[in-house]
Design an enzyme around this catalytic site. Structure first.
Site, short mmCIF file in Angstrom:
data_model
loop_
_atom_site.label_atom_id
_atom_site.label_comp_id
_atom_site.label_asym_id
_atom_site.label_seq_id
_atom_site.Cartn_x
_atom_site.Cartn_y
_atom_site.Cartn_z
CG ASP A 1 27.63 -49.97 19.99
OD1 ASP A 1 28.59 -50.65 19.62
OD2 ASP A 1 27.30 -49.83 21.18
CB THR B 1 30.14 -57.92 24.55
OG1 THR B 1 29.07 -57.01 24.25
CG2 THR B 1 31.39 -57.13 24.90
CB THR C 1 17.95 -45.65 3.99
OG1 THR C 1 18.66 -45.85 2.75
CG2 THR C 1 17.65 -44.17 4.14
CD GLN D 1 35.96 -47.57 21.88
OE1 GLN D 1 36.88 -46.79 21.73
NE2 GLN D 1 36.06 -48.85 21.56
CB THR E 1 35.88 -46.23 26.42
OG1 THR E 1 36.79 -47.26 26.04
CG2 THR E 1 36.25 -44.92 25.74
CE LYS F 1 21.71 -50.32 13.28
NZ LYS F 1 21.70 -51.24 14.43
CG ASN G 1 37.69 -51.10 23.35
OD1 ASN G 1 38.49 -50.84 22.45
ND2 ASN G 1 37.33 -50.21 24.25
CB ALA G 2 36.66 -50.49 18.20
N GLY G 3 34.04 -52.31 17.66
CA GLY G 3 33.43 -53.28 16.76
C GLY G 3 32.79 -52.57 15.59
CG HIS G 4 34.30 -50.00 13.41
ND1 HIS G 4 35.41 -49.23 13.17
CD2 HIS G 4 33.70 -49.46 14.49
CE1 HIS G 4 35.47 -48.26 14.08
NE2 HIS G 4 34.46 -48.40 14.90
N GLY H 1 27.19 -46.94 13.85
CA GLY H 1 27.27 -47.32 12.44
C GLY H 1 28.42 -46.63 11.72
CE LYS H 2 32.51 -45.09 15.97
NZ LYS H 2 31.38 -45.59 16.81
NE ARG I 1 28.48 -56.08 27.04
CZ ARG I 1 29.18 -55.15 27.65
NH1 ARG I 1 29.08 -54.99 28.96
NH2 ARG I 1 29.98 -54.35 26.97
#
Length: 435
Positions: free
Chosen positions: A14, A307, A420, A226, A241, A337, A39-42, A16-17, A309
């Site tokens: 997570d 997810t 930024t 991940q 993972t 970030k 399961n990855a989220g980009h 920011g890739k 979460r």
């Protein structure tokens, strides 16, 4: 001459890739996924559009860029087809540019059923925090040499026979051991064969295609999923993972030699987050308003892409970053970030841990050892000015620069990029990985 860059997460995922891969893709002709699954989220923000990707490489939103799913990815083809459809609805042409390795192990209905049933059977304290997508069971089948792979879909009778054998075994585990419902063979077979007709035109020898592109002078970008601290071998096991998330997997998971990887960029937030279970030495309270962890959670919108979460949040952790640098051979860092920390009166950096009466400066291996680590902090001044959208290093507040330079000094790897904000343009470049 082609130059190939590899992007990996330096924390627990997570980081920011997706944005950085998208931003770097203007210098690449191909983007490659080499491990993990859906399961990855980009998340990518391009103008007024937001794209959430799981399997399709982040380079897909750039016209003319080929995207490759390597053999190291476990593939849920039904989910992939849905993702392709969503991108096409958003006006992005996918099918002529997406190339899928025939060696990808398939995720089928029984894998996700096993994943959910196992997690439900664990005690609350021992739950891994899996996404329930079937990733782990699919990798288990691969290692056990019973996986069905994309190339099996080209031979329906062979596929049906192997599926029957697999499902007899897994249904026994589901019903007799885990007390769950059996998975219907005919339903899984019909869905897989129907979906296969959609993806067959996109199946190519990814290894050969990447070598050909490289020979023709086309630069490639390898996109990790991940983060390194979730790596099955080097992370906080067993709270990890099911795949290798480190730079070396880019070669094995896409079918190239390691000599084709020229620069490794580690992505890390300006603070730390973790989703799911597992030890987290620098963790903060994210529920109490006015506290630093609460700001990180709320301003950083720290909710899982897959997810939903809440992500746990904490101060920047140098010993954890040192472990990531060690196992990835990082050339440079990207800090994301930074703007989330705007307005905090002071910053803390975890510079080491107290463990068994000693101070250590490197994240130990395994969850049990990490759980015993007490963080040692160094305090720096915060800044009140906004860093949102700042595009030059000189334009950052003095205290923000001091914070970044202290991180750089402690980890001995240069910070080449600073993000930024979520937009492509909200990026400070100090050294370009492709140049």
């Amino acid at each position: 001459m082609a130059k190939n860059v590899l992007v990996v997460g330096a924390q627990w995922g997570d980081e920011g890739k997706g944005k950085i891969v998208d931003w770097l893709t203007d210098h690449a002709r191909g983007v490659v996924r080499f491990q993990g699954g859906h399961n990855a989220g980009h998340t990518l923000v391009v103008g007024d559009k937001t794209y959430k990707l799981n399997l399709v490489p982040s380079g897909i939103v750039r016209d003319g860029v080929n995207c490759f799913i390597g053999n190291g990815v476990v593939l849920d083809i039904h989910h992939l087809i849905k993702e392709i459809g969503e991108l096409e609805t958003g006006g992005i042409e996918v099918r002529s540019r997406l190339k899928i390795s025939p060696g990808c192990p398939l995720i089928l209905g029984y894998h996700s059923a096993l994943d959910r049933a196992r997690e439900a059977a664990r005690s609350p304290d021992s739950r891994i925090g899996t996404t329930g997508k079937g990733i782990g069971p699919a990798y288990e089948d691969k290692v056990a040499r019973r996986a069905l792979r994309v190339y099996d879909l080209f031979y329906p009778e062979r596929f049906a026979e192997k599926l029957k054998e697999n499902l007899d075994y897994h249904n026994f585990v589901l019903t007799k051991y885990l007390g769950a419902e059996a998975v219907d063979y005919e339903q899984v077979l019909a869905q897989a064969l129907a979906d296969s007709e959609v993806i067959k035109p996109m199946v190519v020898d990814v290894s050969a295609a990447l070598y050909e592109a490289n020979k023709n002078g086309q630069s490639l970008l390898f996109e990790g999923a991940q983060g390194a601290l979730l790596d099955i071998d080097h992370g906080t096991y067993p709270f990890v993972t099911s795949s290798n998330c480190v730079s070396g997997q880019a070669a094995a998971g896409s079918g190239i030699g390691p000599g084709m990887l020229h620069y490794v960029l580690g992505i890390t937030k300006a603070y730390c987050t973790r989703v799911g279970g597992g030890p987290f030495p620098s963790e903060l309270d994210i529920e109490t308003a006015g506290m630093p962890g609460f700001q990180m959670s709320q301003v950083g919108r720290e909710f899982g892409t897959v997810t939903g979460r809440k992500r746990r949040c904490g101060w920047f952790d140098i010993p954890a970053l040192r472990r990531s640098i060690l196992i990835n051979g990082m050339t440079g860092l990207c800090i994301t970030k930074l703007d989330v920390l705007d307005g905090l009166s002071e910053m803390k950096i975890c510079t080491g841990y107290k463990l068994n009466g000693k101070v250590v400066d490197l994240l130990p291996m395994g969850a049990d050892e990490v759980a015993g680590c007490e963080p040692v902090f160094e305090t720096l001044s915060g800044w009140s000015e906004s860093t949102v959208g700042v595009k030059s290093y000189a334009g950052l507040p003095v205290a923000a620069r001091a914070y970044l330079e202290r991180i750089e000094a402690l980890c001995s790897v240069p910070i080449d990029i600073i993000s930024t904000g979520p937009e492509r343009s909200e990026t400070i470049l100090r050294r370009h990985p492709f140049e």
